[in-house]
Design an enzyme around this catalytic site. Structure first.
Site, PDB file in Angstrom:
ATOM      1  N   SER A  60       0.925  -1.250  -0.003  1.00 31.74           N
ATOM      2  CA  SER A  60      -0.024  -0.036   0.086  1.00 31.74           C
ATOM      3  C   SER A  60       1.005   1.103  -0.053  1.00 31.74           C
ATOM      4  CB  SER A  60      -0.935   0.038   1.328  1.00 31.74           C
ATOM      5  OG  SER A  60      -0.341  -0.057   2.502  1.00 31.74           O
ATOM      6  N   LYS A  61       2.063   1.335   0.829  1.00 31.72           N
ATOM      7  CA  LYS A  61       2.754   2.426   0.711  1.00 31.72           C
ATOM      8  C   LYS A  61       3.730   2.530  -0.584  1.00 31.72           C
ATOM      9  CE  LYS A  61       3.579   1.949   5.650  1.00 31.72           C
ATOM     10  NZ  LYS A  61       3.102   0.778   6.087  1.00 31.72           N
ATOM     11  N   ASP A 101      11.167  -7.124  -0.699  1.00 33.91           N
ATOM     12  CA  ASP A 101      10.580  -7.804   0.312  1.00 33.91           C
ATOM     13  C   ASP A 101      11.470  -9.214   0.352  1.00 33.91           C
ATOM     14  OD1 ASP A 101       8.272  -7.388   2.304  1.00 33.91           O
ATOM     15  OD2 ASP A 101       8.638  -9.669   2.157  1.00 33.91           O
ATOM     16  N   ASP A 133      17.021 -10.064   1.559  1.00 33.79           N
ATOM     17  CA  ASP A 133      17.037  -9.613   2.855  1.00 33.79           C
ATOM     18  C   ASP A 133      17.273  -8.047   2.814  1.00 33.79           C
ATOM     19  OD1 ASP A 133      17.634  -9.380   5.453  1.00 33.79           O
ATOM     20  OD2 ASP A 133      19.004 -10.902   5.726  1.00 33.79           O
ATOM     21  N   CYS A 149       4.578  -0.096  13.259  1.00 34.55           N
ATOM     22  CA  CYS A 149       3.509   0.061  13.957  1.00 34.55           C
ATOM     23  C   CYS A 149       3.368  -0.434  15.428  1.00 34.55           C
ATOM     24  CB  CYS A 149       2.441  -0.630  12.976  1.00 34.55           C
ATOM     25  SG  CYS A 149       2.839  -2.415  12.641  1.00 34.55           S
TER      26      CYS A 149
END
Length: 788
Positions: A188-189, A214, A241, A320
């Site tokens: 999403s970002k 990722d 990584d 988060c």
């Protein structure tokens, strides 16, 4: 979704009902959030004790803070800002769907009309008190939910948590920036970053690009699915990584240079205690041990990020989590090791309307058994593997003050009804000190190659390897070698302040098809250039395929800058996906002079270069094209009929230009790919995109959907255009598999695994045989392998 998968889901649901107290509705009601499972108690004494002691919540706000955490997270959505249809979608939302929600009561709860997020620019982000559960299950909200799902699949709307939108905004991206998203999935970002690159829709190829990385090969395909919705030639998905992501090279006028990024998004894996409102498993699983285990990884990723940041560049570090061990401790350690090369930016005025708390300067570390430690010297030796020195605040008051940790941003859930979040913005003023020392040593060693047999080779991750030791015994050589050894030993010992350890890249996951650029004299291109009268400025060297042998079935396009990266780093990185599809082979087209038809997903990139086979159509013609499967030419306006008749059969461009004198009609341009047959004219447009255009023209959504279904059933009974049929089925299968992956990933503890929704296709295709020559099919094959 295949038959076996549906049967498996039914069996799992039946087992849940049995465990939750029977198969009737009563058991489901008692289960609350999770069908047949007992409701999770939203209490955690250790969590409350820990954060009360740290005092991250202002005095007198503890009860509202905990009450907010126990409430479901409100639904939020973001309108894609760079697309020309953004204003039309916003107008449609405000004047149609939001009005229908007024005074609506669902399950005894009054539905609040969605409100714009005060701090998000141009009213492009909205939130409501609707939870995901109510939004998905309530019959009264079916139309609104279907609108969200359909527009999400088209890439016009993203269902994304509010606080997740903050980091890309603080990166302050321009169209020429080279951007690295280190931990990008689910994407999403990344989508926000792509939007910012394409802020000017008149520029088909921005100078900048996004490399989205990722570590999880499976999640990379979810990332591909998210990025593909935005149809950008400036995005590349790689699988590494993040803590040891390789240093890339680019060619600058025949000279190899290291690629440094202007902007880096470092949204690291975290314990996720700021997501308790949507991931309620965190309530029972939360412990301080999670933060202690992740701190080292977070610091290594952040360190690798700032190494690859260009001087003057900006890196946003975010989690988060509310825990200072994962937040301020990482930033403080990074600032200390940088020796002044980094500084925290003051971004307090960049998002007016956003409520936030400043970073803290003092905190303690607690083990999961409740034992506290205020300093590293207090930690017993048997605990020093769990707790590290970098987890504690800096004791030197001057250094601590110079760090300006209060410039960090912590979002608390009760302030604006969001999740919890932490953001810090770092500016790089000079090279990192260990990079400076290594550069100096390399220059010194290279100057003495005439006297000694020493060479220093820079590895792909930026570290230095000694290839051969010196034979000379002079003092200067010994001193140089000693310095190099000290640097290497320090790197091995700490692994944080020095460069990451040299690792051989592991190629895990699925073997990808190659990326093969068309050669200068490739016979494939001249017929295409002639048929579509492509402009001489068209960058044909940026065209690529995914096969080295046999017929090329799909042609993709990347930006010039990404081509540079691909050609110079094929051995350094594992590329999962890049490029946007612009042409597809159609055997029927060969008899008309061109074997390749235009692809809708790449038409907005290609259109500025096409000078032939363009038909301007009126809005009534667009409705006919989108609501009828294969309409006869007689159904179009006389002007369109005349223009089409003079063209040879084959692929064409259909362009709608808005009429400013008619403000009640659609006021954004539309470009469609079409096919001119002997007596008919049809549009090659995916189903959800058709619904989007019809919705913008005021055609009722459900009505349009029923028409689409009728047309599909009719074409199945008769002869069908094989190319169109396969394309639609592939799109549906791809969407479905990505939906399954999102459902699986939602169960994982890592944060933000489910920030957007994808459509659940109605028609299923269970047996797809992928071809290595077809990149779209290849993506589906990879996803199928994941599920298998």
């Amino acid at each position: 979704m295949g038959r076996r998968q549906r049967n498996r889901q039914r069996q799992q649901q039946q087992q849940r009902r049995e465990r939750g107290g029977g198969g009737d509705g009563q058991g489901r009601e008692q289960a609350g959030w999770e069908g047949g499972y007992p409701e999770i108690v939203k209490e955690n004494a250790l969590f409350e004790r820990y954060y009360r002691e740290l005092r991250i919540v202002p005095e007198g706000e503890w009860e509202p803070f905990m009450a907010a955490l126990r409430e479901p997270l409100p639904a939020t959505l973001r309108i894609t800002g760079y697309k020309s249809h953004a204003k039309e979608i916003l107008h449609c939302l405000k004047n149609k769907y939001f009005k229908e929600l007024q005074d609506l009561v669902v399950d005894g709860q009054k539905i609040e009309v969605p409100q714009p997020l005060k701090w998000y620019p141009e009213e492009l982000a909205w939130h409501t008190n609707l939870s995901r559960k109510i939004l998905r299950k309530s019959p009264q909200l079916e139309k609104f939910h279907q609108f969200l799902v359909s527009e999400t699949e088209c890439g016009n709307v993203s269902r994304q948590e509010a606080v997740s939108m903050i980091p890309p905004l603080l990166l302050n991206v321009n169209s020429h920036h080279k951007i690295l998203d280190m931990c990008a999935a689910p994407g999403s970002k990344t989508a926000q970053l792509i939007e910012m690159l394409h802020a000017d829709m008149n520029v088909p190829f921005p100078e900048g690009f996004v490399i989205a990385n990722d570590v999880d090969n499976k999640r990379c395909y979810l990332l591909v699915h998210q990025a593909k919705r935005l149809n950008s030639p400036c995005i590349m998905v790689v699988n590494h990584d993040a803590s040891s992501i390789p240093t890339l090279q680019i060619d600058n006028n025949g000279r190899k240079e290291v690629l440094f990024y202007d902007r880096i998004l470092c949204d690291v894996p975290c314990s996720g205690d700021g997501t308790m409102r949507k991931n309620i498993d965190v309530w029972k699983k939360w412990t301080t041990q999670n933060s202690l285990q992740l701190h080292g990884l977070q610091l290594r990723i952040a360190t690798r990020g700032v190494e690859q940041l260009a001087e003057g560049g900006r890196m946003v570090y975010s989690t988060c989590s509310l825990n200072p061990v994962e937040n301020e401790a990482v930033i403080a350690s990074l600032l200390e090791k940088s020796e002044g090369a980094l500084e925290l930016a003051d971004v307090s005025s960049e998002l007016p309307g956003l409520k936030w708390m400043p970073g803290i300067t003092q905190w303690k570390v607690m083990l999961k058994d409740g034992q506290w430690f205020e300093a590293w010297k207090d930690v017993p030796s048997n605990r020093q593997t769990q707790i590290r020195p970098t987890m504690f605040p800096i004791k030197d008051e001057e250094k601590l003050k110079a760090m300006n940790l209060e410039r960090c941003i912590r979002i608390l859930p009760h302030h604006q009804n969001t999740g919890g979040f932490f953001v810090a913005v770092l500016i790089k003023k000079s090279p990192m000190p260990w990079n400076k020392r290594q550069s100096k040593l390399q220059r010194k060693l290279s100057q003495r190659t005439g006297d000694i047999s020493v060479s220093a080779a820079s590895t792909e991750d930026g570290s230095v390897e000694i290839v051969e030791l010196p034979d000379a015994e002079d003092e200067e050589t010994k001193e140089t070698q000693h310095l190099l050894n000290v640097e290497s030993e320090q790197s091995k010992k700490d692994g944080v302040c020095g460069p990451p350890p040299s690792k051989k890249m592991k190629l895990f996951g699925f073997k990808e098809d190659p990326f093969v650029f068309l050669s200068e004299d490739d016979p494939l291109f001249p017929p295409i250039q002639k048929f579509y009268a492509l402009d001489p400025s068209f960058p044909k060297m940026n065209l690529l395929t995914r096969t080295q042998e046999g017929k090329k079935r799909q042609l993709y396009m990347v930006s010039k800058e990404l081509r540079n990266v691909l050609l110079n780093n094929s051995e350094r990185m594992k590329v999962i996906n890049t490029g946007i599809k612009v042409w597809s082979r159609n055997s029927d087209g060969e008899q008309f002079g061109c074997a390749f038809r235009l692809a809708q997903e790449g038409i907005y990139t290609l259109y500025p270069f096409i000078n032939a086979r363009i038909i301007n159509v009126c809005i009534e013609d667009v409705k006919v094209l989108l609501t009828q499967e294969n309409p006869f030419l007689s159904k179009f306006s006389s002007e369109t009929h005349k223009r089409v008749k003079v063209l040879a059969m084959g692929s064409i461009v259909l362009k709608y230009e808005p009429d400013p004198s008619k403000p009640d009609t659609l006021q954004c341009p539309i470009v469609l790919c079409g096919w001119h047959g002997k007596t008919s004219l049809r549009a090659f447009v995916p189903k959800n995109e058709r619904l989007h255009y019809l919705r913008m023209m005021g055609v009722e959504m459900f009505k349009a959907k029923r028409k689409e279904e009728n047309f599909e059933s009719k074409t199945e009974e008769g002869d069908q255009d094989s190319t169109k049929h396969m394309e639609e089925e592939m799109d549906m299968e791809h969407n479905e598999l990505a939906t399954e992956m999102e459902a699986e990933l939602d169960e994982e503890p890592i944060h933000e695994l489910m920030e957007s929704s994808v459509i659940e296709p109605e028609n299923k295709m269970e047996n797809v045989q992928p071809s290595s020559e077809n990149a779209e099919n290849r993506d589906i094959a990879d996803l199928s392998s994941v599920k298998a």
